[in-house]
Write an enzyme that holds these catalytic residues in place. Structure first.
Site, PDB file in Angstrom:
ATOM      1  N   GLU A 287       0.874  -1.259  -0.068  1.00 23.44           N
ATOM      2  CA  GLU A 287       0.129   0.056   0.087  1.00 23.44           C
ATOM      3  C   GLU A 287       0.869   1.102   0.053  1.00 23.44           C
ATOM      4  O   GLU A 287       0.483   2.259   0.674  1.00 23.44           O
ATOM      5  CB  GLU A 287      -1.074   0.090   1.222  1.00 23.44           C
TER       6      GLU A 287
HETATM    7  C1  TNX Z   1      -4.309  -3.463   4.935  1.00 21.73           C
HETATM    8  S1  TNX Z   1      -3.456  -5.705   3.661  1.00 21.73           S
HETATM    9  C2  TNX Z   1      -3.177  -3.256   5.554  1.00 21.73           C
HETATM   10  C3  TNX Z   1      -2.920  -3.005   6.747  1.00 21.73           C
HETATM   11  C4  TNX Z   1      -4.001  -2.548   7.792  1.00 21.73           C
HETATM   12  C5  TNX Z   1      -5.189  -3.360   7.226  1.00 21.73           C
HETATM   13  C6  TNX Z   1      -6.645  -3.033   7.706  1.00 21.73           C
HETATM   14  C7  TNX Z   1      -2.024  -5.130   4.247  1.00 21.73           C
HETATM   15  C8  TNX Z   1      -0.803  -5.667   3.584  1.00 21.73           C
HETATM   16  N1  TNX Z   1      -2.084  -3.845   4.840  1.00 21.73           N
HETATM   17  O1  TNX Z   1      -2.002  -2.140   7.086  1.00 21.73           O
HETATM   18  O2  TNX Z   1      -4.030  -2.718   9.016  1.00 21.73           O
HETATM   19  O3  TNX Z   1      -5.445  -3.046   5.892  1.00 21.73           O
HETATM   20  O4  TNX Z   1      -6.829  -1.734   7.958  1.00 21.73           O
END
Ligand code: TNX
Length: 509
Positions: A304
């Protein structure tokens, strides 16, 4: 109906004719050499509730009992065989890890009160500590069976982490991935960059600040090793870095430190990927992390990163993966890291997209295999333990196509998600819990259990009959077959004091 019930399901379990084994005051645990440590661990489990002396290592004592034997051969080091009958229980394995997994099965063959803490001295009388006569052969489908705990969003104590290690070891999970840094907190002492914990460690989403000192981390690593669990530390880069950006101005694009952050948005932060300071920071953090981590893996995040260009992101993760590999460790990254075709060879990808991959998730995942690596599967819509249950939104979130039922958490196959990803390229499975909404182990356990039991069975047990690629003699597992084993297991969770959500889907006892 048989009362024998084991999770995760073993490869084969056959009831034998004849009497059970009865543990009594004269029983001993026979274990020598490397097996002795597992024998001591088993005695530590059985002594408190039974009140029996259970001497360990006493081959010369001519007592019936439990025999733990290492027979090194070509068998899976994580597997074991267990044979029980009136004369005793014998667990045989190629390694101490295999014996440890056999011991986790043996626990479930005793009556559930074996797990209960003593309420008083009189508690020890009256239970028939019988183990039914069985023959079990067992070995895991996947070598990497993991759980991820997000200790960045909120603060967890060393005792909390140890408690979670004990809980996952029960399920034959053998890796604990600690998500040690994120926008809301930096949770690990790094000597060369002390403000990471001074400033970056001072906040969390729901509570105060906190971090693990190097001594704390060493204590966690050692405790985990005693339960055959490898710690996989994650420092998330280049996004999810606000705690670091608030600590050191020179890591920021523009050179001004950000404010600390306690919200729960994702994707807004990034280090300056071209700054010389950023690469000193990456070098130093990776070096210190590798020095304090005996396990083979370092997780460097990569998820992300929504503010960088695709080119800058790919260039950053390629270089970061090489810094990680130069430390002697194998790097793991979230699947977005596969956008780079220039990763350190052998870098492992962790897939977090859905059962049906969206956008480029499948291509990015296959890219790790093309670069000599393998893949850990953590599909968010079935294996993320922080997604709401259908009948509880008290904790957690529901972005990943939530809510997620226990049946959904059980009904998927790791080799059937990413088209073109062969079973041999699947290193394993990991159940992740993100803790934005959770304060303390009670909250974590309530969200993790019972769904983590379902994911652990997917990681350990052979593909059931009917799954593509399953062995012709594979067991006929289904959610209907799993459910009574899960509710039987819940009696052990009750005895252990591990909290879980009594979702309306299951007929709890
Ligand atoms: C996505 S999925 C994330 C986390 C968050 C989660 C829930 C992923 C690799 N990363 O940073 O905690 O969503 O909000």
């Amino acid at each position: 109906m048989s009362s024998i019930s084991v999770v995760p399901a073993p490869v084969s379990l056959t009831e034998r004719a004849g009497d059970p084994f009865r543990l009594d005051a004269a029983s001993a645990i026979h274990a020598r050499g490397e097996a002795a440590a597992v024998g001591d661990y088993l005695a530590g489990l059985l002594r408190p509730r039974t009140g029996f002396a259970l001497p360990v290592g006493s081959d010369e004592v001519d007592a019936a009992g439990i025999r733990l034997t290492i027979e090194p051969d070509s068998a899976d080091p994580d597997g074991y065989t267990l044979l029980s009958g009136p004369d005793g229980v014998t667990i045989t394995a190629a390694s101490a890890a295999g014996l440890f997994h056999g011991v986790q099965t043996l626990r479930q063959l005793f009556p559930a009160p074996i797990e209960a803490p003593l309420a008083g001295d009189t508690d020890v009388v009256g239970v028939d500590w019988a183990v039914p006569a069985v023959h079990i052969t067992d070995a895991p489908r996947f070598a990497y069976r993991g759980a991820m705990l997000d200790v960045a969003r909120n603060v967890f104590s060393v005792a909390d982490v140890k408690r979670y290690i004990d809980a996952i070891a029960l399920l034959k999970l053998n890796h604990l991935h600690l998500h040690l840094s994120d926008d809301q907190g930096w949770r690990l002492q790094i000597d060369s960059w002390p403000r990471l914990t001074e400033i970056g460690g001072s906040t969390s989403v729901l509570g105060g600040g906190g971090f693990f000192t190097k001594a704390d981390y060493a204590e966690i690593v050692e405790y985990a090793a005693g339960r055959f669990v490898t710690i996989v530390p994650e420092i998330d880069l280049p996004g999810h870095t606000n705690a670091a950006l608030a600590s050191y101005a020179e890591l920021n694009i523009g050179g001004v430190a950000t404010s600390t952050y306690r919200g729960i948005e994702v994707g807004m932060s990034t280090v300056d990927t071209t700054a010389e300071a950023t690469w000193r920071f990456v070098d130093d953090v990776v070096r210190e992390l590798a020095e304090m981590t005996p396990g083979p893996y370092l997780h460097l995040g990569g998820d992300e990163s929504l503010t960088l260009s695709a080119e800058d992101f790919a260039r950053f993760v390629a270089r970061a993966s090489r810094v990680g590999a130069a430390s002697g460790k194998t790097v793991i990254g979230w699947h977005e890291m596969g956008q780079s075709g220039d990763l350190a060879p052998g870098t492992i990808g962790q897939y977090w997209d859905y059962l049906v991959p969206r956008a480029d998730a499948a291509a990015h995942t296959l890219s790790f295999v093309e670069q000599g690596g393998s893949v850990i599967l953590s599909p968010a819509d079935v294996s993320y333990l922080d997604i709401h249950y259908p009948d509880s939104d008290r904790l957690g979130q529901d972005w990943a196509d939530g809510p997620t039922s226990v049946e959904q958490a059980y009904s998927w196959d790791p080799a059937a998600i990413v088209p073109g990803l062969a079973e041999e390229a699947v290193l394993g499975v990991e159940a992740a819990i993100w803790t934005e909404t959770m304060l303390g182990m009670g909250d974590v356990e309530f969200m993790a259990f019972p769904r983590i039991v379902a994911v652990a069975e997917i990681a350990w047990s052979p593909a059931p009959f009917g799954t593509p690629g399953a062995a012709p003699d594979a067991a006929e597992r289904s959610f209907a077959e799993f459910s009574p084993r899960l509710t039987a297991f819940a009696e052990r969770l009750d005895a252990l004091g591990i909290r879980y959500h009594r979702t309306a889907e299951l007929a709890w006892r």
